[in-house]
Design a protein around this motif. Sequence first.
Motif, PDB file in Angstrom:
ATOM      1  N   ASP A 114       0.840  -1.207   0.000  1.00 11.83           N
ATOM      2  CA  ASP A 114       0.000   0.000   0.000  1.00 11.83           C
ATOM      3  C   ASP A 114       0.870   1.250   0.000  1.00 11.83           C
ATOM      4  O   ASP A 114       0.585   2.228  -0.712  1.00 11.83           O
ATOM      5  CB  ASP A 114      -0.919   0.010   1.225  1.00 11.83           C
ATOM      6  CG  ASP A 114      -2.107  -0.922   1.082  1.00 11.83           C
ATOM      7  OD1 ASP A 114      -2.489  -1.254  -0.057  1.00 11.83           O
ATOM      8  OD2 ASP A 114      -2.661  -1.324   2.132  1.00 11.83           O
ATOM      9  N   LYS A 167      -9.370 -13.584  -5.912  1.00 11.32           N
ATOM     10  CA  LYS A 167      -9.678 -12.381  -5.128  1.00 11.32           C
ATOM     11  C   LYS A 167     -10.880 -12.622  -4.216  1.00 11.32           C
ATOM     12  O   LYS A 167     -10.857 -12.303  -3.019  1.00 11.32           O
ATOM     13  CB  LYS A 167      -9.938 -11.197  -6.070  1.00 11.32           C
ATOM     14  CG  LYS A 167     -10.022  -9.837  -5.391  1.00 11.32           C
ATOM     15  CD  LYS A 167     -10.136  -8.739  -6.447  1.00 11.32           C
ATOM     16  CE  LYS A 167      -9.851  -7.358  -5.860  1.00 11.32           C
ATOM     17  NZ  LYS A 167     -10.874  -6.914  -4.908  1.00 11.32           N
ATOM     18  N   PRO A 225     -10.644  -6.276   1.800  1.00 12.00           N
ATOM     19  CA  PRO A 225     -10.295  -6.240   0.374  1.00 12.00           C
ATOM     20  C   PRO A 225      -8.900  -6.797   0.121  1.00 12.00           C
ATOM     21  O   PRO A 225      -7.978  -6.606   0.926  1.00 12.00           O
ATOM     22  CB  PRO A 225     -10.351  -4.741   0.037  1.00 12.00           C
ATOM     23  CG  PRO A 225     -11.208  -4.131   1.091  1.00 12.00           C
ATOM     24  CD  PRO A 225     -10.960  -4.933   2.335  1.00 12.00           C
ATOM     25  N   ARG A 276      -6.084  -6.217  -2.504  1.00 12.41           N
ATOM     26  CA  ARG A 276      -5.810  -5.161  -3.488  1.00 12.41           C
ATOM     27  C   ARG A 276      -4.571  -5.429  -4.341  1.00 12.41           C
ATOM     28  O   ARG A 276      -4.306  -4.676  -5.276  1.00 12.41           O
ATOM     29  CB  ARG A 276      -5.617  -3.825  -2.755  1.00 12.41           C
ATOM     30  CG  ARG A 276      -6.852  -3.349  -2.007  1.00 12.41           C
ATOM     31  CD  ARG A 276      -6.600  -1.995  -1.366  1.00 12.41           C
ATOM     32  NE  ARG A 276      -5.665  -2.103  -0.257  1.00 12.41           N
ATOM     33  CZ  ARG A 276      -6.026  -2.260   1.014  1.00 12.41           C
ATOM     34  NH1 ARG A 276      -7.311  -2.341   1.330  1.00 12.41           N
ATOM     35  NH2 ARG A 276      -5.121  -2.338   1.971  1.00 12.41           N
ATOM     36  N   HIS A 277      -3.824  -6.486  -4.025  1.00 17.09           N
ATOM     37  CA  HIS A 277      -2.524  -6.672  -4.663  1.00 17.09           C
ATOM     38  C   HIS A 277      -2.424  -8.064  -5.280  1.00 17.09           C
ATOM     39  O   HIS A 277      -2.842  -9.053  -4.667  1.00 17.09           O
ATOM     40  CB  HIS A 277      -1.410  -6.433  -3.648  1.00 17.09           C
ATOM     41  CG  HIS A 277      -1.525  -5.098  -2.969  1.00 17.09           C
ATOM     42  ND1 HIS A 277      -1.125  -3.921  -3.570  1.00 17.09           N
ATOM     43  CD2 HIS A 277      -2.033  -4.760  -1.755  1.00 17.09           C
ATOM     44  CE1 HIS A 277      -1.361  -2.917  -2.741  1.00 17.09           C
ATOM     45  NE2 HIS A 277      -1.912  -3.393  -1.639  1.00 17.09           N
ATOM     46  N   TYR A 318      -7.766  -4.951  -8.677  1.00 21.55           N
ATOM     47  CA  TYR A 318      -6.477  -4.888  -7.985  1.00 21.55           C
ATOM     48  C   TYR A 318      -5.822  -3.530  -8.229  1.00 21.55           C
ATOM     49  O   TYR A 318      -5.988  -2.924  -9.297  1.00 21.55           O
ATOM     50  CB  TYR A 318      -5.545  -5.989  -8.493  1.00 21.55           C
ATOM     51  CG  TYR A 318      -6.001  -7.390  -8.188  1.00 21.55           C
ATOM     52  CD1 TYR A 318      -5.750  -7.968  -6.952  1.00 21.55           C
ATOM     53  CD2 TYR A 318      -6.667  -8.154  -9.146  1.00 21.55           C
ATOM     54  CE1 TYR A 318      -6.144  -9.277  -6.676  1.00 21.55           C
ATOM     55  CE2 TYR A 318      -7.067  -9.450  -8.885  1.00 21.55           C
ATOM     56  CZ  TYR A 318      -6.812 -10.010  -7.646  1.00 21.55           C
ATOM     57  OH  TYR A 318      -7.208 -11.295  -7.380  1.00 21.55           O
ATOM     58  N   LEU A 319      -5.030  -3.078  -7.269  1.00 21.20           N
ATOM     59  CA  LEU A 319      -4.357  -1.787  -7.376  1.00 21.20           C
ATOM     60  C   LEU A 319      -2.901  -1.908  -7.795  1.00 21.20           C
ATOM     61  O   LEU A 319      -2.347  -0.984  -8.383  1.00 21.20           O
ATOM     62  CB  LEU A 319      -4.451  -1.034  -6.048  1.00 21.20           C
ATOM     63  CG  LEU A 319      -5.869  -0.741  -5.553  1.00 21.20           C
ATOM     64  CD1 LEU A 319      -5.809   0.044  -4.244  1.00 21.20           C
ATOM     65  CD2 LEU A 319      -6.679   0.007  -6.605  1.00 21.20           C
TER      66      LEU A 319
END
Length: 252
Positions: free
Chosen positions: A50, A161, A171, A173-174, A195-196
């Motif tokens: 993050d 996910k 969540p 996210r990766h 996904y981020l």
Amino acid sequence: MQPQINILMYHQVGDFAPMKAHQSTYCNHRRFAAQMAWLSRFGYTVLSMDQVLACLRGDTPTPPRAVALTFDDGYENFYEYAFPVLQRYGFPAMVYLIADLLGQPSSWFAADGRDTPPLMSAARILQLRKAGIDFGSHSATHQKLAKCEDQRIMEEVTRSKAKLEDLLGEPVRHFCYPYGSHDLRAVNAVAAAGYLTATTCARAPATPTDDPLTLPRKAISHGDNLLGFLWRLHVKNAPRTPSIRRPGFANA
């Protein structure tokens, strides 16, 4: 010079016999402890994924000597050997899990005649999450996504996910591409799934010009003593090749 972050890639950490092949998927636990001690002693900042994303987006300044620690596949030996060292120094870490194979042997090793060490169980993952370890997706079944049909790619990224979010209650996210295998279809599927970030096996530091869904990493190998570790951190940058980029993507 633009800011950069060395995202380090580990797989297993433990006590292994000398080897000539597949060294990038093993790290001796004594060498791992020495590597983490070096990062702590000499002022490296170890970031969560993050925080990596926030730095690459420009939301927060990138600290000097920025590093992130990632562990692929989610082996049980992470708990025995890596986790106590990370706890000692208060370092965050990202472990990428294969959602359909939790608690099972790493069966793909059998094709190479290697032992098939166990992957973490759901109970172990929840124990580590409570202790602050971060978890991301490494697909549902550990396929080379660039070789899969479109529907299979989407299933691999979305099912993993959903299953991990159901387990963790938060969540996910990766993402990390199994074997580093990705093409534009895989990148688009990862983006569509929400996904981020997503990490590859391209060996270079991450910079603000990188697409967060194709981030490079540096593999730490079984053969890396402390000098080799420092060489990878500061010297061994593979020549950058044109990366797979989403149409219209722009960063920094």
